[in-house]
Write an enzyme that holds these catalytic residues in place. Structure first.
Site, PDB file in Angstrom:
ATOM      1  CG  ASP A  36      -0.233  -0.230   2.497  1.00 33.68           C
ATOM      2  OD1 ASP A  36       0.990  -0.464   2.460  1.00 33.68           O
ATOM      3  OD2 ASP A  36      -0.880  -0.167   3.560  1.00 33.68           O
ATOM      4  CG  HIS A 239      20.721   3.716 -20.209  1.00 33.63           C
ATOM      5  ND1 HIS A 239      19.571   3.499 -20.917  1.00 33.63           N
ATOM      6  CD2 HIS A 239      21.226   4.885 -20.708  1.00 33.63           C
ATOM      7  CE1 HIS A 239      19.399   4.476 -21.803  1.00 33.63           C
ATOM      8  NE2 HIS A 239      20.387   5.326 -21.690  1.00 33.63           N
ATOM      9  CG  ASP A 256      24.075  10.795 -18.482  1.00 29.47           C
ATOM     10  OD1 ASP A 256      23.430  11.819 -18.199  1.00 29.47           O
ATOM     11  OD2 ASP A 256      23.871  10.112 -19.504  1.00 29.47           O
ATOM     12  CG  ASP A 267      20.476  14.183 -20.460  1.00 28.25           C
ATOM     13  OD1 ASP A 267      21.366  13.639 -19.780  1.00 28.25           O
ATOM     14  OD2 ASP A 267      19.914  13.628 -21.428  1.00 28.25           O
ATOM     15  CG  HIS A 346      24.786   6.542 -27.703  1.00 24.66           C
ATOM     16  ND1 HIS A 346      24.872   7.905 -27.884  1.00 24.66           N
ATOM     17  CD2 HIS A 346      25.839   6.214 -26.890  1.00 24.66           C
ATOM     18  CE1 HIS A 346      25.913   8.375 -27.193  1.00 24.66           C
ATOM     19  NE2 HIS A 346      26.520   7.370 -26.595  1.00 24.66           N
ATOM     20  CG  HIS A 350      17.836  12.883 -26.069  1.00 26.98           C
ATOM     21  ND1 HIS A 350      17.338  13.691 -25.089  1.00 26.98           N
ATOM     22  CD2 HIS A 350      18.953  12.308 -25.541  1.00 26.98           C
ATOM     23  CE1 HIS A 350      18.102  13.594 -24.004  1.00 26.98           C
ATOM     24  NE2 HIS A 350      19.099  12.775 -24.256  1.00 26.98           N
ATOM     25  CG  HIS A 357      15.223  10.185 -23.933  1.00 21.81           C
ATOM     26  ND1 HIS A 357      15.456   8.841 -23.856  1.00 21.81           N
ATOM     27  CD2 HIS A 357      16.387  10.772 -23.558  1.00 21.81           C
ATOM     28  CE1 HIS A 357      16.695   8.635 -23.445  1.00 21.81           C
ATOM     29  NE2 HIS A 357      17.273   9.789 -23.261  1.00 21.81           N
ATOM     30  CD  GLU A 381      23.071  11.982 -24.987  1.00 22.30           C
ATOM     31  OE1 GLU A 381      23.514  11.140 -24.191  1.00 22.30           O
ATOM     32  OE2 GLU A 381      21.894  12.391 -24.957  1.00 22.30           O
ATOM     33  CE1 TYR A 385      29.749   5.553 -23.653  1.00 23.91           C
ATOM     34  CE2 TYR A 385      29.266   5.488 -26.003  1.00 23.91           C
ATOM     35  CZ  TYR A 385      29.120   6.089 -24.772  1.00 23.91           C
ATOM     36  OH  TYR A 385      28.354   7.232 -24.646  1.00 23.91           O
ATOM     37  NE  ARG A 409      26.361   9.471 -22.045  1.00 23.28           N
ATOM     38  CZ  ARG A 409      26.428   8.281 -21.483  1.00 23.28           C
ATOM     39  NH1 ARG A 409      27.011   7.273 -22.117  1.00 23.28           N
ATOM     40  NH2 ARG A 409      25.940   8.070 -20.287  1.00 23.28           N
ATOM     41  CD  GLU A 411      23.481  14.023 -22.154  1.00 27.28           C
ATOM     42  OE1 GLU A 411      23.813  13.324 -21.174  1.00 27.28           O
ATOM     43  OE2 GLU A 411      22.381  13.904 -22.735  1.00 27.28           O
TER      44      GLU A 411
HETATM   45  N1  GLY Z   1      20.775  10.361 -19.417  1.00 27.53           N
HETATM   46  C1  GLY Z   1      20.035   9.850 -20.490  1.00 27.53           C
HETATM   47  C2  GLY Z   1      20.530  10.369 -21.746  1.00 27.53           C
HETATM   48  O1  GLY Z   1      21.572  10.964 -21.801  1.00 27.53           O
HETATM   49  O2  GLY Z   1      19.876  10.284 -22.737  1.00 27.53           O
HETATM   50 MN    MN Z   2      22.451  11.990 -20.188  1.00 31.24          MN
HETATM   51 MN    MN Z   3      20.849  12.594 -23.022  1.00 31.32          MN
END
Ligand code: GLY
Ligand code: MN
Ligand code: MN
Length: 430
Positions: A36, A239, A256, A267, A346, A350, A357, A381, A385, A409, A411
């Site tokens: 609950d 992720h 990130d 982000d 990737h 986005h 996103h 970004e 890797y 990465r 970003e």
């Molecule tokens: N942190 C998720 C992305 O960079 O899209």
């Molecule tokens: Mn990110």
């Molecule tokens: Mn992102």
């Protein structure tokens, strides 16, 4: 803060597109954590964008053709006994004055009041989501309208998804939205700085995560998404959210993490050496990702196709990997055959906004990418890797061990302006 006038303008823009149609937007459901106990509630972004109303068990209806009511809300009624347990509920009366609805009903009266807003519409706009019982209810209402059509000569003849009308609106950020995003960015900048100060050999990833999320909380923000605090080879997991490993001498740390402030998100990713020193291989890859990111950011311009910044990033990364001997062959062939994908799997960004996103299409047609316009907000970004288990594409060289276990990465959040772009997240050092 988004004021009542802006919500009204958003609704007016949607309703201008609806014409004789009726749109129905449900709130998000409450998600059960266990037994609950519920997870903290987070409103559905479309619903929030149109209403600013932050409660579950609600439905917004837009019926611009109706004689009396264009914006109708169904909400939880006030219930003092329930509110003692789960907190303040706006209720029917206050919802009308505070949220500008033309009519407000208790959610339990949906079946009774919805038909009058559907009957004379020519089309129904509703997104079939996870709420199966609501889906069935809406279908039932529509089928009853259809059954009456031969006799009446009016009624909704079909159901469309409202995202095609609403999401182009969400893609262009207003000044008030940008203020909230800038606030989310400022909080995130501080969090990344504190994380960097804390990270050193012997510290656990979750301790760095705690510093980041403590900073968010201190400013009344939450995490826009589960924070990724990835030391060493964990940086190769896109992720990675376990965040449970101890940082070691010589690790790069990929963070990130972004704040969510009043529903608007930042982000940001940065990768840095925890002892201030990079190995030759780490440095070479870092400089390559940075070069790719800077070149990609230059492509974020009004009038350019959405894909151009991604294509630029791929091109710079592949040329760099060729120069380092980690790929071999012809640049264009490697790109066409996607032989770089074991290193970079990737896309380069986005849309960003109310959703991390964010809503909105990336393609205008099957062949044509969307065109960037002032007010669009994207992430840029790129990354590389080289996981311990990376398998090179066919015909590509083996990866020497000293390159393995490096994940990088970088970003930033980039706003398209009338004259170029603005990197909102520039205050986090690269
Ligand atoms: N942190 C998720 C992305 O960079 O899209
Ligand atoms: Mn990110
Ligand atoms: Mn992102």
């Amino acid at each position: 803060m988004i004021d009542a006038t802006e919500y009204q303008q958003r609704r007016d823009r949607l309703m201008a597109k609806l014409g004789q149609g009726t749109a129905i937007f449900p709130s998000a459901p409450l998600a059960v954590m266990h037994k609950d106990v519920d997870y903290p509630f987070r409103q559905d972004s479309d619903f929030y964008y149109l209403t600013g109303f932050n409660e579950p068990e609600a439905i917004a209806v837009f019926a611009p053709h109706h004689e009396e009511h264009r914006f109708i809300l169904f909400v939880q009624p006030k219930d003092p006994a329930k509110e003692t347990w789960t907190g303040y509920v706006t209720g029917v009366e206050a919802a009308q004055t505070e949220y500008g609805a033309d009519a407000v009903y208790p959610i339990g009266e949906l079946n009774e009041h919805l038909p009058q807003y559907l009957a004379k519409s020519d089309r129904l706009y509703y997104h079939f989501g996870h709420n199966e019982s609501l889906n069935q209810k809406i279908l039932g209402h529509w089928q009853r309208c259809l059954a009456l059509y031969p006799k009446n000569g009016y009624g909704p003849t079909g159901i469309d998804d409202p995202s095609f009308l609403l999401h182009p609106q969400r893609l262009v950020k207003s000044a008030a939205e940008l203020n909230l995003i800038r606030k989310a960015v400022d909080i995130s900048v501080e969090a990344h700085q504190r994380a960097k100060d804390l990270a050193k050999p012997g510290v656990y990833e979750y301790q760095v995560q705690a510093e980041i999320e403590y900073t968010f909380a201190r400013h009344g923000a939450t995490s826009a998404y589960p924070s990724i605090v990835a030391g060493g080879a964990n940086g190769c997991i896109l992720h990675y959210i376990n965040n449970d490993r101890c940082l070691n001498e010589g690790d790069l740390l990929l963070i990130d993490a972004g704040a969510c402030y009043q529903y608007y998100n930042a982000d940001i990713t940065r990768t840095f050496p925890i002892n201030g020193q990079m190995s030759k291989q780490q440095q070479a890859l870092y400089e390559l990702v940075l070069a790719a990111q800077l070149k990609a950011i230059e492509e974020v311009q009004a009038g350019k196709a959405y894909n151009e910044f991604h294509e630029m990033a791929v091109c710079v990364l592949v040329q760099g990997l060729l120069d380092l001997g980690l790929l071999q062959g012809d640049l264009e062939e490697i790109i066409a055959e996607e032989k770089y994908k074991p290193f970079y799997m990737h896309r380069t960004g986005h849309w960003l906004g109310l959703d991390v996103h964010d809503a909105g299409h990336y393609k205008a047609t099957a062949e044509q990418w969307a065109t960037l316009q002032p007010g669009n907000l994207v992430t840029v970004e790129p990354g590389l890797y080289i996981s311990p288990t990376l398998e090179p594409a066919e015909g590509q060289p083996e990866i020497p061990p000293e390159w393995r276990g490096i994940g990088i990465r970088i970003e930033d959040d980039v706003l398209v302006t009338a004259t170029g772009n603005e990197v909102l997240t520039a205050a986090v050092p690269k």
